[in-house]
Motif scaffolding. Structure first.
Motif, PDB file in Angstrom:
ATOM      1  N   HIS A 129       0.854  -1.189   0.000  1.00  0.00           N
ATOM      2  CA  HIS A 129       0.000   0.000   0.000  1.00  0.00           C
ATOM      3  C   HIS A 129       0.892   1.241   0.000  1.00  0.00           C
ATOM      4  N   SER A 130       0.441   2.302  -0.658  1.00  0.00           N
ATOM      5  CA  SER A 130       1.216   3.550  -0.681  1.00  0.00           C
ATOM      6  C   SER A 130       0.399   4.678  -0.066  1.00  0.00           C
ATOM      7  N   GLY A 158       8.780   1.294   2.782  1.00  0.00           N
ATOM      8  CA  GLY A 158       9.599   1.616   1.624  1.00  0.00           C
ATOM      9  C   GLY A 158       9.574   3.118   1.349  1.00  0.00           C
ATOM     10  N   PHE A 159      10.748   3.727   1.167  1.00  0.00           N
ATOM     11  CA  PHE A 159      10.827   5.171   0.929  1.00  0.00           C
ATOM     12  C   PHE A 159      11.258   5.410  -0.519  1.00  0.00           C
ATOM     13  N   GLY A 160      10.376   6.117  -1.275  1.00  0.00           N
ATOM     14  CA  GLY A 160      10.662   6.434  -2.673  1.00  0.00           C
ATOM     15  C   GLY A 160      11.486   7.705  -2.780  1.00  0.00           C
ATOM     16  N   SER A 191      -3.212  -2.614   7.378  1.00  0.00           N
ATOM     17  CA  SER A 191      -3.450  -3.781   8.237  1.00  0.00           C
ATOM     18  C   SER A 191      -2.119  -4.486   8.474  1.00  0.00           C
ATOM     19  N   THR A 192      -2.135  -5.391   9.420  1.00  0.00           N
ATOM     20  CA  THR A 192      -0.926  -6.120   9.779  1.00  0.00           C
ATOM     21  C   THR A 192      -0.352  -6.844   8.561  1.00  0.00           C
ATOM     22  N   SER A 193       0.961  -6.951   8.513  1.00  0.00           N
ATOM     23  CA  SER A 193       1.704  -7.700   7.482  1.00  0.00           C
ATOM     24  C   SER A 193       1.682  -7.034   6.114  1.00  0.00           C
ATOM     25  N   GLN A 194       1.335  -5.750   6.048  1.00  0.00           N
ATOM     26  CA  GLN A 194       1.413  -5.044   4.782  1.00  0.00           C
ATOM     27  C   GLN A 194       2.732  -4.282   4.685  1.00  0.00           C
ATOM     28  N   MET A 195       3.109  -3.960   3.428  1.00  0.00           N
ATOM     29  CA  MET A 195       4.283  -3.121   3.166  1.00  0.00           C
ATOM     30  C   MET A 195       3.775  -1.733   2.783  1.00  0.00           C
ATOM     31  N   LEU A 196       4.273  -0.726   3.461  1.00  0.00           N
ATOM     32  CA  LEU A 196       3.865   0.653   3.183  1.00  0.00           C
ATOM     33  C   LEU A 196       4.941   1.352   2.359  1.00  0.00           C
ATOM     34  N   LEU A 197       4.517   2.014   1.265  1.00  0.00           N
ATOM     35  CA  LEU A 197       5.421   2.816   0.425  1.00  0.00           C
ATOM     36  C   LEU A 197       5.046   4.280   0.569  1.00  0.00           C
ATOM     37  N   THR A 198       6.044   5.140   0.662  1.00  0.00           N
ATOM     38  CA  THR A 198       5.789   6.572   0.796  1.00  0.00           C
ATOM     39  C   THR A 198       6.876   7.359   0.062  1.00  0.00           C
TER      40      THR A 198
END
Length: 527
Positions: A46-47, A96-98, A58-65
């Motif tokens: 998810h971003s 994750g940092f873009g 939610s738990t176990s997700q990867m966040l991109l920003t």
């Protein structure tokens, strides 16, 4: 055991980071992260550039920003700390940092904050679109789900083939254990351990043995409730899964599995197929058991009819012979819904103790014959909530008399809570004491009716007087002392009783008859 390891349902973070073409770079060294941080599953990417994206994660997700939330007004240590704490509390798998979109490089303060909270932080280069990361994660999930479905079908096929072997039930449970990498145990209708796979699962493994003991206790509770049920228990060392087998009020046992990890959906599907196969196998065993039950009943009738040798010969070929004389006969009358469970329990005990136990059905009763070494087995019957009557030790030629004794003892047992009553308890109390628990009470009330009616009509105490007088062996003086009246009063009352009953109470026969009548109606406490 060489388990056929099932593929994971979700890809681990480590595998996503290693995907070619994404060029993701881990900024928080693995050695500085909590153990297993890169092996946790990732179920979605998810971003978001919100200061607090947790309501949408939610738990176990990867966040991109891209870092738009990290403005000059918010780039304080407190902001980074609060931001990462919220993500850590939610349980995200990775951040994750873009770079090169809003700012060059990844903020050092964000790296430090992620390390402090144990969050893996990766740098996503400008040339890698966020959608590419999400697509790669989706492809991995789809790949693993396909592999999982393939494994499930293969496991079910292997288990189905195992069911065709001569000992289909054991082969099925053994294959289930191999496929899941869990130990598998089957408990019989009484809650006793019937079999376990792998057979050496608990050799020198105290922690696992403790889990098996816990499973046995839980299985016993489920069986006593008599209803179909499933249960999952985490006892600290292992995760246990239990499922009853059979129909409501006709449970055939409990299947239990234990392992260091809980079963996922695919594993549960495999277990469900085994439950169906095991239930079918146990139902077939029950049908065979009914046929054996009819044969047992026939042998019991043969013994009661004096054909002991014929019955002994047939039993020896099938079950290891009869218990050695002298034997005790026990009789119980289980409710219909508990009859199958009881007979299955007894069948297992016969297999374990061949030549020491014999049982058969006689109408609505179950008759159990045991020698001196198998006597404790009778106590287990009380665990089914039953009343049990037990005879005195007897020879086979006296079997009808022993059966009659056991039935009389059962009648006494049924007057109280579930438990065992031995005939010797009744015999110690005497013949007259037994009259109070038979149909003699109606005869006794009729015999004493003239006296009790006179007492009710005139307010006299003739019945109480004759009771005390008989207790004092027909002596007027002691009876008068006990009643607190003059002995002539007692003599007059006894004369009136003789007149009402039209009987001479000076004879032993008449006195014994009136005493028995009083006892049968409850007029005298039984000793």
């Amino acid at each position: 055991m060489s388990p056929s390891v099932a593929p994971p349902l979700l890809p681990p973070l480590r595998r996503l980071l290693a995907q070619p073409g994404l060029h993701l770079r881990l900024l928080t060294m693995e050695t500085d992260l909590p153990a297993g941080a890169l092996d946790q599953p990732v179920d979605w990417v998810h971003s978001s550039d919100l200061p607090d994206p947790t309501p949408f994660l939610s738990t176990s997700q990867m966040l991109l920003t891209t870092g738009r939330q990290f403005t000059s007004d918010t780039t304080t240590d407190a902001f980074y700390t609060g931001y990462t704490e919220r993500l850590a509390d939610l349980g995200i798998a990775c951040l994750g940092f873009g770079t090169e979109v809003v700012r060059d490089g990844t903020p050092d303060a964000l790296v430090a904050a992620c390390l402090a909270r144990g969050i893996p932080l990766v740098e996503v280069p400008y040339g890698t679109p966020f959608i590419a990361v999400a697509r790669a994660a989706g492809d991995l999930v789809a790949e693993l789900r396909f592999a999982r479905d393939t494994w499930t079908l293969a496991a079910q096929r292997a288990i189905s083939l195992a069911a065709l072997r001569p000992d289909g039930l054991s082969a099925t449970l053994s294959e289930l254990s191999r496929q899941l990498g869990h130990w598998v145990a089957l408990f019989d209708p009484s809650g006793a351990l019937d079999r376990v796979f792998p057979r050496d699962a608990f050799t020198g493994a105290s922690a696992s043995r403790s889990s098996l003991d816990r499973a046995q206790r839980e299985a016993g509770r489920m069986l006593r409730r008599g209803q179909r049920a499933s249960l999952s228990v985490d006892d600290g060392a292992e995760t246990l899964s239990l499922q009853t087998l059979g129909r409501r009020d006709q449970l055939r046992g409990v299947l239990a599995l234990g392992g260091r990890t809980a079963l996922d959906q695919a594993g549960q599907e495999v277990v469900t197929s085994v439950i169906a196969l095991a239930g079918l196998a146990l139902e077939q065993n029950t049908a065979l058991g009914r046929a054996r039950g009819h044969l047992r009943s026939g042998l019991l009738h043969a013994q009661l009819g004096g054909q002991v040798e014929l019955a002994r010969t047939i039993s020896a070929e099938l079950w290891g012979g009869f218990p050695v004389e002298p034997v005790r006969i026990a009789v119980t009358e289980p409710p219909p819904e508990r009859l199958d469970a009881l007979t299955e329990f007894l069948e297992l005990r016969v297999e374990e103790r061949g030549g020491h136990v014999f049982y058969a059905r006689a109408g609505s009763s179950v008759v159990v014959c045991v020698d001196s070494s198998a006597g404790p087995l009778l106590g287990d019957l009380v665990g089914f909530g039953l009343h049990v009557g037990v005879s005195d030790p007897a020879e086979y030629r006296s079997l009808p008399r022993a059966l009659a004794q056991a039935r009389q003892a059962l009648e006494r047992a049924q007057e109280g809570e579930p438990g065992i009553v031995a005939f010797e308890l009744i015999s110690r109390q005497g013949v007259l004491a037994f009259l109070a628990r038979t149909d003699a009470s109606e005869v006794g009330r009729a015999a004493l009716a003239p006296v009790s009616s006179h007492d009710a009509a005139h307010g006299t105490a003739l019945l109480a007087t004759v009771r005390v007088w008989l207790e004092q062996n027909g002596q007027f003086g002691p009876a008068a002392d006990a009643l607190g009246v003059h002995r002539h009063t007692v003599r007059a009352r006894i004369g009136q009783v003789e007149h009402l009953l039209d009987r001479d109470l000076s004879s032993f026969h008449a006195r014994a008859d009136i005493w028995a009548a009083l006892l049968s109606t409850g007029g005298i406490p039984a000793t």
